[in-house]
Scaffold this active site. Structure first.
Site, PDB file in Angstrom:
ATOM      1  N   TRP A 184       0.967  -1.175   0.040  1.00 58.18           N
ATOM      2  CA  TRP A 184       0.072   0.083  -0.215  1.00 58.18           C
ATOM      3  C   TRP A 184       0.717   1.525  -0.828  1.00 58.18           C
ATOM      4  O   TRP A 184       0.191   2.257   0.207  1.00 58.18           O
ATOM      5  CB  TRP A 184      -0.809  -0.233   1.784  1.00 58.18           C
ATOM      6  CG  TRP A 184      -1.784  -1.314   1.162  1.00 58.18           C
ATOM      7  CD1 TRP A 184      -3.497  -0.511   0.224  1.00 58.18           C
ATOM      8  CD2 TRP A 184      -1.881  -2.006   1.825  1.00 58.18           C
ATOM      9  NE1 TRP A 184      -3.885  -1.881   0.821  1.00 58.18           N
ATOM     10  CE2 TRP A 184      -3.115  -2.955   1.838  1.00 58.18           C
ATOM     11  CE3 TRP A 184      -1.230  -3.669   1.803  1.00 58.18           C
ATOM     12  CZ2 TRP A 184      -3.594  -4.294   1.725  1.00 58.18           C
ATOM     13  CZ3 TRP A 184      -1.171  -4.237   2.022  1.00 58.18           C
ATOM     14  CH2 TRP A 184      -2.419  -4.968   1.749  1.00 58.18           C
ATOM     15  N   CYS A 220      -6.446  -5.033  -1.721  1.00 59.57           N
ATOM     16  CA  CYS A 220      -7.812  -5.928  -1.252  1.00 59.57           C
ATOM     17  C   CYS A 220      -8.593  -6.726  -2.707  1.00 59.57           C
ATOM     18  O   CYS A 220      -8.887  -7.793  -2.596  1.00 59.57           O
ATOM     19  CB  CYS A 220      -8.278  -4.824  -0.144  1.00 59.57           C
ATOM     20  SG  CYS A 220      -9.096  -3.934  -1.031  1.00 59.57           S
ATOM     21  N   HIS A 279     -13.236  -1.668   1.816  1.00 53.16           N
ATOM     22  CA  HIS A 279     -12.992  -2.501   2.149  1.00 53.16           C
ATOM     23  C   HIS A 279     -13.433  -4.026   1.328  1.00 53.16           C
ATOM     24  O   HIS A 279     -14.312  -3.835   1.629  1.00 53.16           O
ATOM     25  CB  HIS A 279     -12.188  -3.169   3.221  1.00 53.16           C
ATOM     26  CG  HIS A 279     -11.058  -4.336   3.832  1.00 53.16           C
ATOM     27  ND1 HIS A 279     -10.237  -4.719   2.957  1.00 53.16           N
ATOM     28  CD2 HIS A 279     -11.101  -5.939   4.281  1.00 53.16           C
ATOM     29  CE1 HIS A 279     -10.135  -5.787   3.530  1.00 53.16           C
ATOM     30  NE2 HIS A 279     -10.264  -6.121   4.443  1.00 53.16           N
ATOM     31  N   ASP A 302     -11.743 -13.589   4.605  1.00 50.01           N
ATOM     32  CA  ASP A 302     -10.504 -12.270   4.051  1.00 50.01           C
ATOM     33  C   ASP A 302      -9.055 -12.895   4.469  1.00 50.01           C
ATOM     34  O   ASP A 302      -8.540 -13.363   5.117  1.00 50.01           O
ATOM     35  CB  ASP A 302     -11.197 -11.123   5.396  1.00 50.01           C
ATOM     36  CG  ASP A 302     -10.233 -10.290   4.590  1.00 50.01           C
ATOM     37  OD1 ASP A 302      -9.809 -10.160   3.183  1.00 50.01           O
ATOM     38  OD2 ASP A 302     -10.087  -9.049   5.116  1.00 50.01           O
ATOM     39  N   GLU A 396     -30.053  -2.994  16.044  1.00 53.27           N
ATOM     40  CA  GLU A 396     -28.876  -3.170  15.945  1.00 53.27           C
ATOM     41  C   GLU A 396     -28.339  -2.528  16.899  1.00 53.27           C
ATOM     42  O   GLU A 396     -27.146  -2.533  16.979  1.00 53.27           O
ATOM     43  CB  GLU A 396     -28.702  -1.572  14.825  1.00 53.27           C
ATOM     44  CG  GLU A 396     -27.387  -1.863  14.415  1.00 53.27           C
ATOM     45  CD  GLU A 396     -26.783  -0.835  14.944  1.00 53.27           C
ATOM     46  OE1 GLU A 396     -25.325  -0.362  14.966  1.00 53.27           O
ATOM     47  OE2 GLU A 396     -27.790   0.225  15.688  1.00 53.27           O
ATOM     48  N   TYR A 465     -32.595 -28.119   7.470  1.00 47.02           N
ATOM     49  CA  TYR A 465     -32.123 -28.978   8.774  1.00 47.02           C
ATOM     50  C   TYR A 465     -30.258 -29.096   8.562  1.00 47.02           C
ATOM     51  O   TYR A 465     -29.791 -29.072   9.541  1.00 47.02           O
ATOM     52  CB  TYR A 465     -31.731 -30.652   7.649  1.00 47.02           C
ATOM     53  CG  TYR A 465     -31.211 -31.585   7.470  1.00 47.02           C
ATOM     54  CD1 TYR A 465     -29.989 -32.045   7.769  1.00 47.02           C
ATOM     55  CD2 TYR A 465     -31.752 -30.982   6.046  1.00 47.02           C
ATOM     56  CE1 TYR A 465     -29.276 -32.498   6.583  1.00 47.02           C
ATOM     57  CE2 TYR A 465     -30.288 -31.600   4.480  1.00 47.02           C
ATOM     58  CZ  TYR A 465     -29.414 -32.125   5.518  1.00 47.02           C
ATOM     59  OH  TYR A 465     -28.443 -32.806   4.192  1.00 47.02           O
TER      60      TYR A 465
END
Length: 494
Positions: A184, A220, A279, A302, A396, A465
């Site tokens: 990066w 990424c 990301h 990830d 939330e 199931y």
């Protein structure tokens, strides 16, 4: 007939006990669900056999050895490398833990070799086309080559949870000479700029050609694109996912923390948490028999090296249901994924004595417009609702409070709900019956000496199931007043 897994740590010495050697019995008729072979056609000295394998078989490349016994008892064994067998996960097989019941979704998440990856910001969403190329010549062999280079024993390759964790670690080059080196810095003179890649094939072939020398460079979206290729190639349904305003929690606080001094200036050496514009990671589909029911289905994984998981740079598989509800105590790496999509941004001010006080919080900063390519089209599909309840809703907030109880800064959150009201849900009879209504009973008891008012949220869902969530069939929200030391009974019918 004998099948021996070809490569890997146990390859040279396959054993029946570890499932890396299979002696396939000849039977009169096929039953299924086991290793077996039966003759289905014979013409002269040529015999055609049909061979079955169980859904739990370890994936990989197997050597096929055929042993024949002559009239005099002389045995002849033959092995032709051209007849080696590749066994993969099978999302078309109901007994396989990666089974996906929608043919349209199987075409998208297993068979589609071209996709879209999203980038930019939530207000300016960009997209790039990515060539996954999972069916190109040699890609399957390279995917198994990656598994072999991981050093993990093939006996564990029958469990998709284990396999995706291995691949998550091997896609990045940190600590195991994996496929891609992350960069990066802006200086890519020693390799290829991450923005140049438009697909996985060139990256994978370069890695294989150079005998597992990591490829330079990736970010990424490249990690996620290659990850999708390997997962789909091995038969695991997968998709690339982009999270906008994505948090990186470095201390397992489940919050994104900003530290300020007495003058409200940033304390740079403490401010290690961050929020990225976007990301990219992956979702993969599987049942999770290792978790409580209801946590099967989409799992976040990830390959971008951010934090270690059990000492290795990898992440997941994390059940999206667990992330959505704040159940961060469930494996694997649920706290990290939860923080990426739903952490509050907390501002802390330093006191004269060196302690910190929470002075402000932002509750809607992190996790927006979580995006993936739509099934059967090139449109963008917003799947934020799979990762979190709608921002600002009571559900939330409950998820955030639930998660933060397990964080390293649990004192930052204190539940406003009383802990002295117990709740029990029971069902009449021995359980639900096909075609009949279901009668549930909800019993609440206030064990305190004070009046309590609670908000009761009830939701009834249908699951396969295997524990994979199918659909919500009923929801309700009710205010309940309970007097001191009182119990209340509430019937529900669905």
């Amino acid at each position: 007939f004998s099948l021996n897994i070809k490569d890997g740590r146990e390859g040279p010495l396959p054993t029946v006990a570890k499932g890396t050697q299979v002696d396939v019995p000849l039977v009169e008729s096929l039953v299924g669900g086991r290793w077996e072979a039966a003759a289905v056609k014979q013409e002269g000295n040529r015999i055609q056999l049909s061979v079955n394998s169980p859904a739990t078989t370890a994936i990989g490349r197997y050597q096929l050895t055929v042993e024949t016994t002559c009239v005099g008892g002389h045995a002849v064994s033959t092995h032709d490398p051209a007849n080696d067998v590749y066994i993969l996960f099978n999302p078309w097989c109901e007994e396989d833990t990666v089974f996906m019941d929608s043919e349209e979704e199987r075409r998208e998440y297993v068979l589609n070799d071209v996709g879209r990856i999203y980038y930019g910001t939530q207000d300016q969403i960009g997209q790039r086309t990515w060539n996954y190329g999972q069916f190109d010549d040699g890609i399957l062999a390279i995917c198994l080559f990656i598994l072999e280079k991981s050093g993990t024993p093939p006996s564990g390759w029958g469990d998709p949870v284990n396999v995706v964790r291995v691949i998550s670690a091997m896609i990045n080059a940190v600590d195991d000479n994996g496929v891609l080196v992350g960069n990066w810095s802006g200086n890519y003179s020693a390799g290829t700029s991450p923005t140049v890649w438009s697909g996985s094939i060139e990256i994978l072939r370069e890695y294989h050609k150079n005998n597992a020398a990591p490829v330079k460079y990736g970010q990424c979206w490249a990690f996620a694109g290659v990850f999708t290729t390997v997962l789909r190639c091995l038969g695991i349904p997968a998709r690339t996912v982009t999270n906008y305003s994505s948090a990186h929690d470095t201390d397992v606080s489940l919050t994104t923390d900003v530290y300020l001094d007495e003058n409200l200036d940033p304390i740079n050496h403490l401010n290690t948490d961050s929020v990225w514009n976007f990301h990219v990671w992956n979702d993969c589909w599987m049942a999770r028999p290792d978790l409580p029911l209801g946590n099967g289905g989409w799992q976040a994984v990830d390959a971008t090296p951010q934090e270690t998981s059990q000492g290795t740079f990898r992440c997941g598989p994390t059940a999206l249901t667990a992330v959505r509800n704040g159940y961060v105590y469930l494996k694997h790496d649920t706290p990290f994924v939860f923080a990426e999509v739903n952490s509050d941004k907390i501002y802390w001010q330093k006191n004269a004595d060196g302690t910190f006080n929470q002075i402000y919080s932002e509750k809607k900063t992190v996790g927006h417009s979580i995006s993936t390519k739509a099934v059967g089209s090139d449109e963008r599909s917003d799947i934020t609702h799979l990762y979190k309840h709608a921002e600002g809703t009571e559900q939330e907030r409950i998820a955030v409070e639930t998660a933060c109880r397990y964080g390293s800064k649990a004192a930052a959150y204190s539940s406003s709900a009383a802990e002295d009201v117990s709740l029990k849900v029971s069902m009449d009879g021995k359980g639900p019956k096909m075609g009949q209504d279901v009668d549930l009973s909800i019993t609440m008891v206030n064990s305190s000496a004070e009046h309590r008012t609670i908000v009761l949220h009830s939701q009834v869902s249908v699951m396969y199931y295997t524990g994979v969530h199918k659909a919500i069939i009923g929801q309700d929200r009710t205010d309940v007043n309970i007097q001191p030391n009182e119990g209340k009974f509430r019937p529900e019918e669905y």
